[in-house]
Write an enzyme that holds these catalytic residues in place. Structure first.
Site, PDB file in Angstrom:
ATOM      1  CD  GLU A 175      31.290  41.839  36.532  1.00  0.00           C
ATOM      2  OE1 GLU A 175      31.220  42.717  37.426  1.00  0.00           O
ATOM      3  OE2 GLU A 175      32.171  41.841  35.674  1.00  0.00           O
ATOM      4  CD  GLU A 212      33.674  52.930  42.517  1.00  0.00           C
ATOM      5  OE1 GLU A 212      33.866  54.117  42.851  1.00  0.00           O
ATOM      6  OE2 GLU A 212      34.146  52.427  41.480  1.00  0.00           O
TER       7      GLU A 212
HETATM    8  N1  THU Z   1      34.135  46.739  38.115  1.00  0.00           N
HETATM    9  C1  THU Z   1      33.020  45.972  37.994  1.00  0.00           C
HETATM   10  O1  THU Z   1      31.952  46.302  38.528  1.00  0.00           O
HETATM   11  N2  THU Z   1      33.107  44.828  37.270  1.00  0.00           N
HETATM   12  C2  THU Z   1      34.229  44.411  36.625  1.00  0.00           C
HETATM   13  O2  THU Z   1      34.256  43.323  36.082  1.00  0.00           O
HETATM   14  C3  THU Z   1      35.402  45.286  36.571  1.00  0.00           C
HETATM   15  C4  THU Z   1      35.413  46.389  37.546  1.00  0.00           C
HETATM   16  C5  THU Z   1      34.039  47.971  38.896  1.00  0.00           C
HETATM   17  C6  THU Z   1      34.729  47.928  40.226  1.00  0.00           C
HETATM   18  C7  THU Z   1      34.967  49.406  40.497  1.00  0.00           C
HETATM   19  O3  THU Z   1      33.805  49.943  41.092  1.00  0.00           O
HETATM   20  C8  THU Z   1      35.133  49.999  39.116  1.00  0.00           C
HETATM   21  O4  THU Z   1      34.619  49.049  38.190  1.00  0.00           O
HETATM   22  C9  THU Z   1      36.566  50.317  38.751  1.00  0.00           C
HETATM   23  O5  THU Z   1      37.381  49.223  38.921  1.00  0.00           O
END
Ligand code: THU
Length: 130
Positions: free
Chosen positions: A54, A43
């Site tokens: 992913e 993030e």
């Molecule tokens: N997130 C992922 O890394 N992969 C997904 O398929 C769904 C969401 C992450 C993005 C963000 O850092 C956190 O999960 C909350 O949305």
């Protein structure tokens, strides 16, 4: 057979950088060279700049010189299934066939196996540009 992929996703999840959402995600892909590449969500204080797990895993695969994958595993906590977000479905689509298995996991292990075609029907891909 998928246990190695699940273990890699779990390991990656432990390295997630998710100070804003508090939601750690790990992903692992099995590439056509037989190797596993993993990634976690990363993030950013400028929220839209955050990277999904992913996307990290796919970037690791491409950076290793491989452009095809046969299996994907995503792991996150909570009761709901952590399926790939819409953008990540399209990112997987670039390097995978419709029948590619997508394993959705919680920290305890496999919860559901689906396919890319189920998650992203009637998709647009590289063939459209030929
Ligand atoms: N997130 C992922 O890394 N992969 C997904 O398929 C769904 C969401 C992450 C993005 C963000 O850092 C956190 O999960 C909350 O949305």
């Amino acid at each position: 057979m998928t246990e190695d992929l699940i273990a890699a996703a779990r390991d990656a999840m432990s390295r997630a950088y998710a100070p804003y959402s508090g939601f750690a995600v790990g992903a692992a892909v099995r590439a056509d060279n037989g190797e596993i590449y993993s990634g976690c969500n990363v993030e950013n204080a400028a929220y839209p700049e955050g990277l999904c797990a992913e996307a990290s895993a796919i970037a690791a695969m491409v950076n290793a010189g491989v452009r095809r994958l046969s299996e994907v595993c995503v792991m996150g906590k909570g009761d709901a299934l952590v399926t790939p977000c819409g953008g990540c479905r399209q990112k997987i689509r670039e390097f995978a066939a419709g029948a590619t298995a997508i394993h959705v996991c919680g920290p305890e292990g496999l919860r559901k196996t689906t396919t890319l075609d189920e998650l992203l029907p009637l998709s647009f891909g590289p063939e459209n540009l030929k």
